[in-house]
Enzyme design. Structure first.
Site, PDB file in Angstrom:
ATOM      1  CD  GLU A   1      46.442  34.653  44.416  1.00 22.02           C
ATOM      2  OE1 GLU A   1      46.033  34.463  45.563  1.00 22.02           O
ATOM      3  OE2 GLU A   1      47.610  34.411  44.052  1.00 22.02           O
TER       4      GLU A   1
ATOM      5  CG  ASN B   1      48.509  37.748  38.399  1.00 18.46           C
ATOM      6  OD1 ASN B   1      48.851  37.178  37.369  1.00 18.46           O
ATOM      7  ND2 ASN B   1      49.141  37.566  39.566  1.00 18.46           N
TER       8      ASN B   1
ATOM      9  CG  HIS C   1      52.109  29.291  41.162  1.00 26.74           C
ATOM     10  ND1 HIS C   1      53.430  29.665  41.313  1.00 26.74           N
ATOM     11  CD2 HIS C   1      51.378  30.396  41.413  1.00 26.74           C
ATOM     12  CE1 HIS C   1      53.490  30.952  41.639  1.00 26.74           C
ATOM     13  NE2 HIS C   1      52.262  31.419  41.699  1.00 26.74           N
TER      14      HIS C   1
ATOM     15  CD  GLU D   1      52.103  35.057  40.936  1.00 26.05           C
ATOM     16  OE1 GLU D   1      52.064  34.101  41.746  1.00 26.05           O
ATOM     17  OE2 GLU D   1      51.442  36.095  41.103  1.00 26.05           O
TER      18      GLU D   1
ATOM     19  CG  ASP E   1      56.293  28.207  40.763  1.00 27.05           C
ATOM     20  OD1 ASP E   1      55.160  27.797  40.445  1.00 27.05           O
ATOM     21  OD2 ASP E   1      56.496  28.855  41.808  1.00 27.05           O
TER      22      ASP E   1
HETATM   23  O1  G2I Z   1      52.032  31.962  46.983  1.00 24.36           O
HETATM   24  C1  G2I Z   1      52.739  32.132  45.783  1.00 24.36           C
HETATM   25  C2  G2I Z   1      52.278  33.347  45.031  1.00 24.36           C
HETATM   26  C3  G2I Z   1      50.826  33.168  44.575  1.00 24.36           C
HETATM   27  N1  G2I Z   1      50.385  34.280  43.784  1.00 24.36           N
HETATM   28  C4  G2I Z   1      50.559  35.604  44.389  1.00 24.36           C
HETATM   29  C5  G2I Z   1      51.979  35.780  44.900  1.00 24.36           C
HETATM   30  O2  G2I Z   1      52.095  37.037  45.557  1.00 24.36           O
HETATM   31  C6  G2I Z   1      52.384  34.655  45.821  1.00 24.36           C
HETATM   32  O3  G2I Z   1      53.721  34.933  46.274  1.00 24.36           O
HETATM   33  C7  G2I Z   1      54.030  34.507  47.565  1.00 24.36           C
HETATM   34  C8  G2I Z   1      55.484  34.823  47.840  1.00 24.36           C
HETATM   35  O4  G2I Z   1      56.278  34.077  46.978  1.00 24.36           O
HETATM   36  C9  G2I Z   1      55.833  34.458  49.295  1.00 24.36           C
HETATM   37  O5  G2I Z   1      57.140  34.930  49.602  1.00 24.36           O
HETATM   38  O6  G2I Z   1      53.189  35.171  48.475  1.00 24.36           O
HETATM   39  C10 G2I Z   1      53.418  34.722  49.812  1.00 24.36           C
HETATM   40  C11 G2I Z   1      52.394  35.339  50.737  1.00 24.36           C
HETATM   41  O7  G2I Z   1      51.132  34.919  50.425  1.00 24.36           O
HETATM   42  C12 G2I Z   1      54.830  35.070  50.247  1.00 24.36           C
HETATM   43  O8  G2I Z   1      55.085  34.549  51.524  1.00 24.36           O
HETATM   44  C13 G2I Z   1      55.316  35.480  52.525  1.00 24.36           C
HETATM   45  C14 G2I Z   1      55.174  34.792  53.871  1.00 24.36           C
HETATM   46  O9  G2I Z   1      53.832  34.290  53.968  1.00 24.36           O
HETATM   47  C15 G2I Z   1      55.408  35.769  54.967  1.00 24.36           C
HETATM   48  O10 G2I Z   1      55.364  35.097  56.203  1.00 24.36           O
HETATM   49  C16 G2I Z   1      56.736  36.446  54.765  1.00 24.36           C
HETATM   50  O11 G2I Z   1      56.906  37.471  55.749  1.00 24.36           O
HETATM   51  O12 G2I Z   1      56.580  36.057  52.417  1.00 24.36           O
HETATM   52  C17 G2I Z   1      56.820  37.062  53.373  1.00 24.36           C
HETATM   53  C18 G2I Z   1      58.151  37.734  53.090  1.00 24.36           C
HETATM   54  O13 G2I Z   1      59.187  36.802  53.080  1.00 24.36           O
END
Ligand code: G2I
Length: 455
Positions: free
Chosen positions: A160, A202, A238, A265, A267
Site C-alpha cells: 500500500e 501489494n 476488497h 485479499e 472479499d
Molecule cells: O484492512 C484490511 C486489510 C487491508 N490490506 C492490508 C491488510 O493487512 C489489512 O488487514 C487488516 C486485518 O484484517 C485487521 O485484522 O489489517 C488491520 C490493521 O490495519 C487489522 O486490524 C487490526 C486492528 O486494527 C488492531 O487493533 C488489532 O490489534 O487487527 C489487530 C489484531 O487483531
C-alpha cells in the site's frame, strides 16, 4: 486432463449402465477433485488461500473448513512489523512460526504479509525518520525474510505505498520520506535474504485500469527495466457491489510486464451481486496465465475485518454460501496454466574451454542513490569478449562509509577496499552479457570507481 477424460468416461459409461466395480475403484481418487476450492484450484495449476488469525486455529469449525478448502495461507496480522519486531532489534516469530507449521502439516503454501507498510508499524518505528528509519526498515526486511527463508512462496515486500485518488503517485509516509528509492531498497534486501521467495508489491483500489494502478504499473515497468528484483503484484480486491469491467485487462497488462499477478485479499460486499462478483474475479484470474492464485481475506463471515458486510465464502457456522458455489464453478470451468515446455535438448551446452589469455575481462559501472547518512549502490558488470566463468569487482569506499547489506554478490570486507565476488547463479556470463549486484551502506559513497576482473 487425465482426470477430466476419466470423469467424462464415467459419465458416458454410467449413462450406459456398464460401470464396473473395478472401474469405480480406479476412479476413486477423483472424488475430491472439483468439490473443494483447493483441489479445483490445484487442477488448474493455482492455489486457493485464506488469511488466517492463528488464534482461531484451535476453533474446530474454523480449522476444519480451512484444512478442507484451502491450500495456501497468509497471516492476517502475525507477520506484520508490529508483530515481528515489537521492540527495535527484538524479533518475535511465535504467530508466524505457528502458521508456517500448520501450513506445512496440511500441504499449504504460505504468502508472507507484509515486510514494510505505513500502517501497523511498531511505535518505535512510527517515531523514526531519515536514515535511522531507512536502516531500521531494511534491517527489518533482512531479518524477517531470513527467518522465514525457504518457507514463503511469495512475500508482500511492500504494501500500500501508492496514494488513493487521481495522482497516481506515492502515498506520503515516514517510509516514503526516507527517499523515493525505499521500495527498491526493500526488494533488493528481500531478494538477498530469501532468494527463493517471489517478491510482490501489494495494494488495494487497483481493481481496474485507474490512476493508482497505472502509477504502480509504471513503477513495475521501471523496476523490470532496471533489474530491481520484483516477481509479482498483489491485487487485494476488497470489493463492493460492482466489479470494474476491465478487472481482467488490468491483471493482464501487469502480467505482460513479466511479473506474476495474484489476488491477495479478496472479499466482496454482501448483496445480490456477491456470488457473481466472486465468480467473475475467479474467472478473470484463470483467464490470465500468470495469475497464480487467489487468497480470500478470512475464512467465515464472522472472521472478516469487514464485520457486518458478510464478505466471505462461508457463513459463521462454516456453511458454504452461494459465493462459494460461484467460485468453485469458475475454478472447475477455468483454463489450466499451460505447462512449461521442457528445455530444448538440441541447445549446445556452454563452452567449457578456458578462454584464451588476453581475452578475459569485464567492465563495471556503479550508480548510487544516497540519502543523509546512507546509500544504495547498484553495480553493473559487463562481460568482455570472452565471457566470464566468474568475476569480482573491487571498490574503495571513502572513509566513514561501510557496507551493511549486499545482494547478488558476496562482499569481503565492509569498509575501505571491498571486494565483491559473483554468487553461484551470475558468475558465468556470455560475451557482452550484463548482470547487476548491489549493496547498501552507511555514510556517503561518492566518487566510487569499480575495477572488474574476470576469470
Ligand atoms: O484492512 C484490511 C486489510 C487491508 N490490506 C492490508 C491488510 O493487512 C489489512 O488487514 C487488516 C486485518 O484484517 C485487521 O485484522 O489489517 C488491520 C490493521 O490495519 C487489522 O486490524 C487490526 C486492528 O486494527 C488492531 O487493533 C488489532 O490489534 O487487527 C489487530 C489484531 O487483531
Amino acid at each position: 486432463m487425465r482426470l477430466k477424460r476419466a470423469l467424462r468416461a464415467t459419465v458416458t459409461l454410467a449413462g450406459a449402465g456398464v460401470l464396473t466395480a473395478a472401474m469405480m475403484v480406479s476412479l476413486a481418487p477423483a472424488a475430491s477433485a472439483g468439490t473443494t476450492l483447493r483441489a479445483s484450484a490445484a487442477e488448474k495449476g493455482r492455489y486457493f488461500g485464506a488469511a488466517v488469525a492463528t488464534g482461531k486455529l484451535s476453533t474446530s469449525t474454523y480449522v476444519n473448513v480451512l484444512n478442507r478448502e484451502f491450500n495456501s495461507v497468509v497471516a492476517e496480522n502475525e507477520m506484520k512489523w508490529d508483530a515481528t519486531e515489537p521492540q527495535q532489534g527484538r524479533f518475535s516469530y511465535t504467530g508466524g512460526d505457528r502458521l508456517v507449521s500448520h501450513a506445512q502439516a496440511n500441504g499449504m503454501s504460505v504468502r508472507g504479509h507484509a515486510l514494510l507498510w505505513h500502517a501497523q508499524q511498531p511505535s518505535w518505528a512510527q517515531g523514526m525518520s531519515g536514515s535511522a528509519l531507512r536502516n531500521a526498515a531494511i534491517n527489518h526486511v533482512t531479518q524477517v525474510a531470513t527467518h522465514f527463508r525457504g518457507k514463503i512462496y511469495a512475500w508482500d515486500v511492500v504494501n500500500e505505498a501508492f496514494a488513493d485518488g487521481g495522482s497516481g503517485g506515492r502515498r506520503d509516509s515516514n517510509l516514503q520520506r526516507t527517499g523515493n528509492d525505499w521500495i527498491e531498497a526493500a526488494f533488493r534486501a528481500a531478494r538477498a535474504a530469501d532468494p527463493g521467495a517471489k517478491l510482490c508489491y501489494n495494494d488495494y483500489n487497483t481493481d481496474g485500469i485507474n490512476a493508482k494502478s497505472t502509477g504502480i504499473y509504471n513503477m513495475v515497468r521501471d523496476f523490470k527495466s532496471r533489474g530491481v528484483p520484483i516477481d509479482c503484484v498483489g491485487f487485494q480486491s476488497h470489493l463492493g457491489t460492482t466489479l470494474a469491467g476491465d478487472y481482467q485487462a488490468n491483471l493482464q497488462r501487469f502480467a505482460d510486464l513479466g511479473v506474476d499477478v495474484q489476488i491477495t485479499e479478496l472479499d466482496v460486499m454482501t448483496g445480490g451481486n456477491q456470488a457473481n462478483i466472486y465468480g467473475a474475479v475467479t474467472r478473470a484470474c484463470l483467464a490470465v496465465s500468470r495469475c497464480t492464485g487467489i487468497t480470500v481475506w478470512g475464512v467465515r463471515d464472522c472472521d472478516s475485518w469487514r464485520g457486518s458486510d458478510n464478505a466471505l465464502l462461508f457463513d459463521c457456522n462454516g456453511n458454504k454460501k452461494s459465493a462459494f458455489d460461484a467460485v468453485l464453478n469458475a475454478l472447475n470451468s477455468g483454463t489450466p496454466i499451460p505447462t512449461t515446455p521442457p528445455p530444448n535438448p538440441t541447445t549446445p551446452p556452454p563452452n567449457p574451454t578456458t578462454p584464451p589469455p588476453g581475452q578475459v575481462g569485464c567492465s563495471a559501472s556503479v550508480s548510487v542513490n544516497s540519502w543523509t547518512g546512507g546509500f544504495v549502490a547498484t553495480v553493473k558488470v559487463t562481460a568482455g569478449s570472452a565471457g566470464t566463468r566468474g568475476w569480482n569487482v573491487n571498490l574503495t569506499l571513502p572513509s566513514g562509509a561501510s557496507v551493511t547489506n549486499t545482494w547478488s554478490a558476496t562482499a569481503s570486507g565492509s569498509s575501505g577496499s571491498v571486494r565483491f565476488t559473483n554468487v553461484s547463479y551470475n558468475g558465468q556470463l556470455a560475451p557482452g552479457q550484463v548482470t547487476e549486484f548491489g549493496f547498501q551502506g552507511n555514510g556517503s559513497a561518492t566518487g566510487l570507481t569499480p575495477i572488474c576482473a574476470a576469470s
